[in-house]
Write an enzyme that holds these catalytic residues in place. Structure first.
Site, PDB file in Angstrom:
ATOM      1  N   HIS A   1      -4.931  -6.133  47.276  1.00  0.00           N
ATOM      2  CA  HIS A   1      -4.123  -5.575  48.366  1.00  0.00           C
ATOM      3  C   HIS A   1      -2.957  -6.521  48.638  1.00  0.00           C
ATOM      4  O   HIS A   1      -3.077  -7.736  48.518  1.00  0.00           O
ATOM      5  CB  HIS A   1      -4.959  -5.431  49.643  1.00  0.00           C
TER       6      HIS A   1
ATOM      7  N   ASP B   1      -9.551   2.093  49.082  1.00  0.00           N
ATOM      8  CA  ASP B   1      -9.759   3.142  48.074  1.00  0.00           C
ATOM      9  C   ASP B   1     -11.032   2.966  47.273  1.00  0.00           C
ATOM     10  O   ASP B   1     -11.424   3.881  46.545  1.00  0.00           O
ATOM     11  CB  ASP B   1      -8.554   3.172  47.122  1.00  0.00           C
TER      12      ASP B   1
HETATM   13  C1  SDX Z   1      -3.381   1.161  49.194  1.00  0.00           C
HETATM   14  O1  SDX Z   1       0.014  -1.571  51.556  1.00  0.00           O
HETATM   15  C2  SDX Z   1      -0.952  -0.898  52.055  1.00  0.00           C
HETATM   16  O2  SDX Z   1      -1.305  -1.043  53.227  1.00  0.00           O
HETATM   17  C3  SDX Z   1      -1.590   0.118  51.099  1.00  0.00           C
HETATM   18  C4  SDX Z   1      -2.838   0.808  51.646  1.00  0.00           C
HETATM   19  C5  SDX Z   1      -2.514   1.701  52.808  1.00  0.00           C
HETATM   20  O3  SDX Z   1      -3.402   1.924  53.640  1.00  0.00           O
HETATM   21  O4  SDX Z   1      -1.397   2.273  52.848  1.00  0.00           O
HETATM   22  O5  SDX Z   1      -3.776  -0.166  52.022  1.00  0.00           O
HETATM   23  C6  SDX Z   1      -3.460   1.719  50.582  1.00  0.00           C
HETATM   24  O6  SDX Z   1      -2.466   1.463  48.500  1.00  0.00           O
HETATM   25  C7  SDX Z   1      -4.437   0.184  48.741  1.00  0.00           C
HETATM   26  C8  SDX Z   1      -4.192  -0.330  47.292  1.00  0.00           C
HETATM   27  C9  SDX Z   1      -4.698   0.740  46.305  1.00  0.00           C
HETATM   28  N1  SDX Z   1      -4.313   0.362  44.926  1.00  0.00           N
HETATM   29  C10 SDX Z   1      -5.217  -0.058  44.028  1.00  0.00           C
HETATM   30  O7  SDX Z   1      -6.401  -0.241  44.265  1.00  0.00           O
HETATM   31  C11 SDX Z   1      -4.641  -0.290  42.634  1.00  0.00           C
HETATM   32  C12 SDX Z   1      -5.199  -1.596  42.046  1.00  0.00           C
HETATM   33  N2  SDX Z   1      -4.648  -2.723  42.790  1.00  0.00           N
HETATM   34  C13 SDX Z   1      -3.474  -3.372  42.226  1.00  0.00           C
HETATM   35  O8  SDX Z   1      -2.584  -2.559  41.556  1.00  0.00           O
HETATM   36  C14 SDX Z   1      -2.846  -4.372  43.199  1.00  0.00           C
HETATM   37  O9  SDX Z   1      -3.849  -5.177  43.648  1.00  0.00           O
HETATM   38  C15 SDX Z   1      -2.065  -3.849  44.383  1.00  0.00           C
HETATM   39  C16 SDX Z   1      -1.005  -2.902  43.976  1.00  0.00           C
HETATM   40  C17 SDX Z   1      -2.975  -3.210  45.379  1.00  0.00           C
HETATM   41  C18 SDX Z   1      -1.424  -5.055  45.045  1.00  0.00           C
HETATM   42  O10 SDX Z   1      -0.493  -5.543  44.170  1.00  0.00           O
HETATM   43  P1  SDX Z   1       0.144  -7.006  44.366  1.00  0.00           P
HETATM   44  O11 SDX Z   1      -0.200  -7.593  45.670  1.00  0.00           O
HETATM   45  O12 SDX Z   1       1.576  -6.848  43.992  1.00  0.00           O
HETATM   46  O13 SDX Z   1      -0.641  -7.850  43.351  1.00  0.00           O
HETATM   47  P2  SDX Z   1      -0.035  -8.329  42.004  1.00  0.00           P
HETATM   48  O14 SDX Z   1       0.208  -7.138  41.150  1.00  0.00           O
HETATM   49  O15 SDX Z   1       1.073  -9.283  42.291  1.00  0.00           O
HETATM   50  O16 SDX Z   1      -1.279  -9.118  41.359  1.00  0.00           O
HETATM   51  C19 SDX Z   1      -1.481 -10.497  41.629  1.00  0.00           C
HETATM   52  C20 SDX Z   1      -2.415 -10.936  40.500  1.00  0.00           C
HETATM   53  C21 SDX Z   1      -1.875 -10.541  39.124  1.00  0.00           C
HETATM   54  O17 SDX Z   1      -2.446 -11.434  38.203  1.00  0.00           O
HETATM   55  P3  SDX Z   1      -1.535 -12.740  37.732  1.00  0.00           P
HETATM   56  O18 SDX Z   1      -0.216 -12.201  37.267  1.00  0.00           O
HETATM   57  O19 SDX Z   1      -1.456 -13.619  38.963  1.00  0.00           O
HETATM   58  O20 SDX Z   1      -2.360 -13.357  36.608  1.00  0.00           O
HETATM   59  O21 SDX Z   1      -3.667 -10.252  40.639  1.00  0.00           O
HETATM   60  C22 SDX Z   1      -3.865  -9.401  39.529  1.00  0.00           C
HETATM   61  C23 SDX Z   1      -2.514  -9.201  38.893  1.00  0.00           C
HETATM   62  O22 SDX Z   1      -2.640  -8.911  37.515  1.00  0.00           O
HETATM   63  N3  SDX Z   1      -4.412  -8.134  40.055  1.00  0.00           N
HETATM   64  C24 SDX Z   1      -5.426  -7.482  39.511  1.00  0.00           C
HETATM   65  C25 SDX Z   1      -5.638  -6.369  40.356  1.00  0.00           C
HETATM   66  N4  SDX Z   1      -4.753  -6.386  41.355  1.00  0.00           N
HETATM   67  C26 SDX Z   1      -3.994  -7.485  41.162  1.00  0.00           C
HETATM   68  N5  SDX Z   1      -6.172  -7.727  38.401  1.00  0.00           N
HETATM   69  C27 SDX Z   1      -7.148  -6.813  38.149  1.00  0.00           C
HETATM   70  N6  SDX Z   1      -7.399  -5.709  38.908  1.00  0.00           N
HETATM   71  C28 SDX Z   1      -6.677  -5.471  40.014  1.00  0.00           C
HETATM   72  N7  SDX Z   1      -6.916  -4.399  40.766  1.00  0.00           N
END
Ligand code: SDX
Length: 393
Positions: free
Chosen positions: A272, A329
């Site tokens: 998140h 989610d």
């Molecule tokens: C919602 O903003 C809100 O309030 C949203 C929400 C709402 O009520 O409106 O809460 C609803 O959208 C919840 C999120 C639902 N999405 C998912 O579950 C999709 C999976 N999650 C990821 O795509 C991600 O965690 C996000 C999009 C939720 C957050 O993205 P960030 O904060 O930009 O994180 P990032 O992409 O910068 O990742 C940081 C690191 C990366 O690794 P490194 O480059 O540091 O090595 O964490 C890793 C990412 O690869 N990472 C994950 C991961 N999420 C982040 N690795 C594996 N699985 C994951 N789910």
């Protein structure tokens, strides 16, 4: 208290806005709607009370609540001319595509709603109209996708019972949800009602800042919510859990795949932008899923897989170091599965839940008379150069 402030100038503009609606503390896992902790709202409020609180700022008294409920009942039906538009969609149309299209279309049949401002009867009527019709549009898009006749809304039913009636009643068999199912749906909608400046809500505010009307603003929110990184994640979680179950592979295979940077595979429902310890909504949903399955005398093998996935990631350095925990989610899809909502409708359910938050943010932006949103950029392109004629390229 107007406009955007620019923070972290050294790292580019992370413009933030001022808002009174929802407070989120990502480190401490705190979420409050207009100051009320989500745990109390989830436990004691109805979704209609929650809508009134988020949009107008206070928990409604009995008279206000009854007036709001009557407005929702009055505005549930769709203009008969809209039937023809449903029949124009291919049966395989994504419900989110239908929802965003129909929300704009509805405004064509309600002259005057496009000029509504943030105060007065016009706004109240338009807010109730959107909150109510989003439900009817969603249910009818599902009925169309399964080739079944539309069910007219029943003004004597509660908000949630009316939606479930429109979804599942059959010509000679009215669907009457059990209290457990109706309460579970209400909880789902309450937990999704608003969440500060997430992707879709900030989209609604950006569109609203051009003084676009409420219908086109929330329709833009639907489009932003659709993405698998945002509202589309709830359906993606179920797809992921079903793939794990069908594969016969150990869960470690999927955890390692998510850690492997050579692919862009992510564990859906984890991580998140704001919550870095736990998402309070995930905690509430996880507890409620157990209760609903028990009340409905059901079990779900996907829940066991979800629990194992959560347990293993909680001990895994990759997830711990990146502060990746289950978000709203991760369990919400399992709850919707338990009450019989089909997967293709999961993100639409998120949109129904988020509608009060979008409406409240549209109104707040107008109340603050905010300037048009215009994010700044750091230009990284080519410096000035002279035009090259075609024959010299
Ligand atoms: C919602 O903003 C809100 O309030 C949203 C929400 C709402 O009520 O409106 O809460 C609803 O959208 C919840 C999120 C639902 N999405 C998912 O579950 C999709 C999976 N999650 C990821 O795509 C991600 O965690 C996000 C999009 C939720 C957050 O993205 P960030 O904060 O930009 O994180 P990032 O992409 O910068 O990742 C940081 C690191 C990366 O690794 P490194 O480059 O540091 O090595 O964490 C890793 C990412 O690869 N990472 C994950 C991961 N999420 C982040 N690795 C594996 N699985 C994951 N789910």
């Amino acid at each position: 208290k107007s406009g955007y402030i620019t923070m972290d100038p050294g790292f580019g503009s992370t413009g933030a806005c001022f808002s009174d609606i929802t407070y989120v503390d990502g480190e401490r896992g705190i979420l409050r709607y207009r100051g009320y902790p989500i745990e109390q709202i989830a436990e004691r409020a109805s979704f209609v009370e929650t809508c009134s609180l988020i949009i107008y700022g206070e928990l409604p008294d009995a008279e206000t609540l009854n007036r709001f409920r009557r407005a929702l009942a009055e505005h549930a039906p769709l203009h008969t001319s809209l039937y023809h538009y449903f029949s124009g969609f291919p049966e395989s149309s994504p419900p989110m595509a239908i929802l965003s299209a129909m929300l704009n279309l509805v405004s064509c049949f309600h002259p005057g709603v496009l000029e509504v401002h943030s105060e007065g009867h016009g706004f109240d009527r338009t807010a109730a109209l959107l909150l109510s019709k989003v439900r009817t549009i969603a249910a009818w898009s599902y009925r169309m996708s399964v080739g079944k006749p539309f069910n007219q809304p029943n003004p004597h039913l509660t908000y949630c019972a009316n939606f479930l009636h429109m979804m599942f009643s059959e010509p000679f068999q009215e669907y009457i949800p059990s209290p457990a199912v109706e309460r579970a749906l209400a909880l789902f909608l309450i937990l999704h009602a608003d969440h500060e400046q997430n992707c879709s809500t900030s989209t609604v505010r950006t569109v609203a800042s051009s003084r676009a009307n409420l219908f086109s603003s929330v329709a833009s929110g639907v489009c932003a919510l659709w993405g698998p990184l945002h509202g589309g994640a709830n359906a993606a979680v179920i797809e992921m859990l079903e793939e794990i179950m069908a594969s016969g592979r150990k869960i470690d295979y999927y955890i390692n795949r998510a850690k492997d940077k050579s692919n862009d595979y992510k564990l859906m429902g984890f991580g998140h932008r704001v919550y870095k310890n736990f998402d309070p909504r995930a905690s509430i949903l996880k507890k409620r899923v157990y209760e609903v399955l028990a009340e409905l005398h059901k079990s779900d093998p996907l829940l066991d897989i979800a629990l194992e996935l959560e347990e293993k990631t909680l001990k895994d350095e990759y997830f711990i170091s990146r502060k990746l925990y289950p978000n709203v989610d991760f369990y919400s899809g399992i709850l919707l599965r338990a009450i019989g909502i089909p997967p293709e409708m999961y993100t639409v359910m998120f949109a129904i839940g988020r509608m009060p938050g979008w409406i409240a943010n549209w109104r707040e932006l107008h109340d603050q008379n905010l300037r048009i949103t215009r994010p700044r950029q750091v230009y990284t392109g080519r410096q000035e150069r002279s035009f090259v004629p075609l024959e010299e390229r």
